[in-house]
Design a protein around this motif. Structure first.
Motif, PDB file in Angstrom:
ATOM      1  N   THR A  84       0.883  -1.125  -0.020  1.00 34.46           N
ATOM      2  CA  THR A  84      -0.046   0.030  -0.001  1.00 34.46           C
ATOM      3  C   THR A  84       1.046   1.304   0.052  1.00 34.46           C
ATOM      4  O   THR A  84       1.595   1.517   0.964  1.00 34.46           O
ATOM      5  CB  THR A  84      -0.961  -0.057   1.157  1.00 34.46           C
ATOM      6  OG1 THR A  84      -1.780  -1.121   1.141  1.00 34.46           O
ATOM      7  CG2 THR A  84      -1.810   1.262   1.376  1.00 34.46           C
ATOM      8  N   GLY A 122      -2.786   4.266  -1.586  1.00 41.19           N
ATOM      9  CA  GLY A 122      -3.053   4.986  -0.219  1.00 41.19           C
ATOM     10  C   GLY A 122      -2.755   6.307  -0.193  1.00 41.19           C
ATOM     11  O   GLY A 122      -2.118   6.697   0.891  1.00 41.19           O
ATOM     12  N   ASN A 165      -7.460   2.584   7.658  1.00 41.15           N
ATOM     13  CA  ASN A 165      -7.135   1.502   6.558  1.00 41.15           C
ATOM     14  C   ASN A 165      -5.777   1.088   6.771  1.00 41.15           C
ATOM     15  O   ASN A 165      -5.226   0.110   6.227  1.00 41.15           O
ATOM     16  CB  ASN A 165      -7.423   2.049   5.380  1.00 41.15           C
ATOM     17  CG  ASN A 165      -9.016   2.448   4.881  1.00 41.15           C
ATOM     18  OD1 ASN A 165      -9.744   1.331   5.686  1.00 41.15           O
ATOM     19  ND2 ASN A 165      -9.615   3.055   4.504  1.00 41.15           N
ATOM     20  N   ARG A 169      -1.420  -3.420   7.084  1.00 42.16           N
ATOM     21  CA  ARG A 169      -0.911  -3.345   5.729  1.00 42.16           C
ATOM     22  C   ARG A 169       0.332  -3.261   5.745  1.00 42.16           C
ATOM     23  O   ARG A 169       0.910  -2.867   6.594  1.00 42.16           O
ATOM     24  CB  ARG A 169      -1.667  -1.915   5.125  1.00 42.16           C
ATOM     25  CG  ARG A 169      -2.978  -2.131   4.865  1.00 42.16           C
ATOM     26  CD  ARG A 169      -3.584  -0.958   3.865  1.00 42.16           C
ATOM     27  NE  ARG A 169      -5.064  -0.751   3.764  1.00 42.16           N
ATOM     28  CZ  ARG A 169      -5.763  -1.176   2.811  1.00 42.16           C
ATOM     29  NH1 ARG A 169      -4.848  -1.365   1.693  1.00 42.16           N
ATOM     30  NH2 ARG A 169      -6.706  -1.157   2.757  1.00 42.16           N
ATOM     31  N   ASP A 170       1.010  -3.941   4.557  1.00 44.67           N
ATOM     32  CA  ASP A 170       2.539  -3.563   4.175  1.00 44.67           C
ATOM     33  C   ASP A 170       2.489  -2.173   3.484  1.00 44.67           C
ATOM     34  O   ASP A 170       2.050  -2.081   2.390  1.00 44.67           O
ATOM     35  CB  ASP A 170       2.867  -4.709   3.402  1.00 44.67           C
ATOM     36  CG  ASP A 170       3.083  -6.094   4.179  1.00 44.67           C
ATOM     37  OD1 ASP A 170       3.644  -6.032   5.524  1.00 44.67           O
ATOM     38  OD2 ASP A 170       2.735  -7.053   4.000  1.00 44.67           O
ATOM     39  N   ILE A 171       3.225  -1.262   3.966  1.00 43.15           N
ATOM     40  CA  ILE A 171       2.964   0.046   3.641  1.00 43.15           C
ATOM     41  C   ILE A 171       4.618   0.258   3.002  1.00 43.15           C
ATOM     42  O   ILE A 171       5.648   0.060   3.493  1.00 43.15           O
ATOM     43  CB  ILE A 171       2.952   1.204   4.531  1.00 43.15           C
ATOM     44  CG1 ILE A 171       1.984   0.835   5.600  1.00 43.15           C
ATOM     45  CG2 ILE A 171       3.013   2.509   3.933  1.00 43.15           C
ATOM     46  CD1 ILE A 171       0.488   0.915   4.620  1.00 43.15           C
ATOM     47  N   ALA A 197       0.500  -0.533  11.192  1.00 45.20           N
ATOM     48  CA  ALA A 197       0.824  -1.025  10.095  1.00 45.20           C
ATOM     49  C   ALA A 197       1.608  -2.534  10.232  1.00 45.20           C
ATOM     50  O   ALA A 197       2.286  -2.572  11.018  1.00 45.20           O
ATOM     51  CB  ALA A 197       1.627  -0.107   9.238  1.00 45.20           C
ATOM     52  N   ASN A 198       1.392  -3.259   9.409  1.00 46.46           N
ATOM     53  CA  ASN A 198       2.291  -4.568   9.370  1.00 46.46           C
ATOM     54  C   ASN A 198       3.657  -4.421   9.270  1.00 46.46           C
ATOM     55  O   ASN A 198       4.331  -5.220   9.963  1.00 46.46           O
ATOM     56  CB  ASN A 198       1.625  -5.818   8.344  1.00 46.46           C
ATOM     57  CG  ASN A 198       2.239  -7.061   8.499  1.00 46.46           C
ATOM     58  OD1 ASN A 198       2.209  -7.531   9.493  1.00 46.46           O
ATOM     59  ND2 ASN A 198       2.881  -7.604   7.456  1.00 46.46           N
TER      60      ASN A 198
END
Length: 210
Positions: A84, A122, A165, A169-171, A197-198
């Motif tokens: 993302t 994102g 959101n 997530r992987d950012i 965030a992940n």
């Protein structure tokens, strides 16, 4: 593309894997860098500049080319299911900028939507609600009030809105220029980690050298 590590410090709780497209140096020493990314300065489009539309479009094309080359390579190196893509917001409240001063983020949005399912848009997940100091300005600009705080630990969380959101997530966090010891990017990475965030990977188009 250049791979490096952003180190843990008072702003950031752990080391972060990072990438940049090219080295960067101050405008007055630009001749020292081959293929100097002048388009970054054009896209900043600061207060008293009013670039021709054709110049802005050319700058967008140059940035889009760099992103289209580098982002798939990042996926290959870190091998997440997808990334993302978020953008470090400009120093002032977003509604204080003209549309033609936000073309860096807009070009990233365009790139992400062209690159396919490996990337999720994102670019609207982080927005600035309180002004901070514009750190790249070396001297005052006429009719420009460079108000706001200098970087301090937690400034991103205090001056930005973060979407729910982001959680899990992987950012891939993108900025135009990374400069070690300024700590704007370190603090923004930490804010994303605090939003659960992940993972966070960082990419800057230019990485400042001394």
């Amino acid at each position: 593309m250049i791979q490096f590590t952003i180190k843990q410090n008072d702003f950031l709780s752990k080391e972060i894997e990072a990438f940049s497209h090219t080295d960067y140096i101050g405008y007055d020493r630009r001749d020292e860098i081959e293929n100097y990314p002048m388009y970054l300065l054009t896209l900043k489009n600061d207060v008293n500049r009013n670039w021709r539309e054709s110049l802005l479009k050319d700058a967008q094309k140059s940035l889009l080319a760099a992103l289209s080359s580098d982002l798939p390579e990042i996926i290959d190196k870190i091998e997440p299911e997808n990334l993302t893509v978020c953008v470090v917001p400009r120093a002032k409240k977003e509604n204080s900028y003209r549309k033609d001063q936000l073309l860096f983020k807009e070009t990233i949005r365009i790139a992400v939507n062209k690159l396919g399912d490996d990337f999720i848009d994102g670019t609207q997940f982080i927005s600035r609600h309180t002004n901070t100091k514009t750190t790249h300005l070396r001297r005052p600009i006429d009719d420009y009030d460079n108000d706001g705080s200098e970087p301090y630990p937690g400034i991103s969380g205090n001056t930005c809105n973060f979407s729910e959101n982001l959680r899990g997530r992987d950012i891939l966090l993108i900025d135009d220029i990374y400069t070690e010891n300024i700590n704007i990017d370190e603090d923004m990475i930490q804010a994303l980690l605090d939003c659960e965030a992940n993972s966070v990977t960082f990419y800057a188009v230019g990485k400042t050298i001394h």
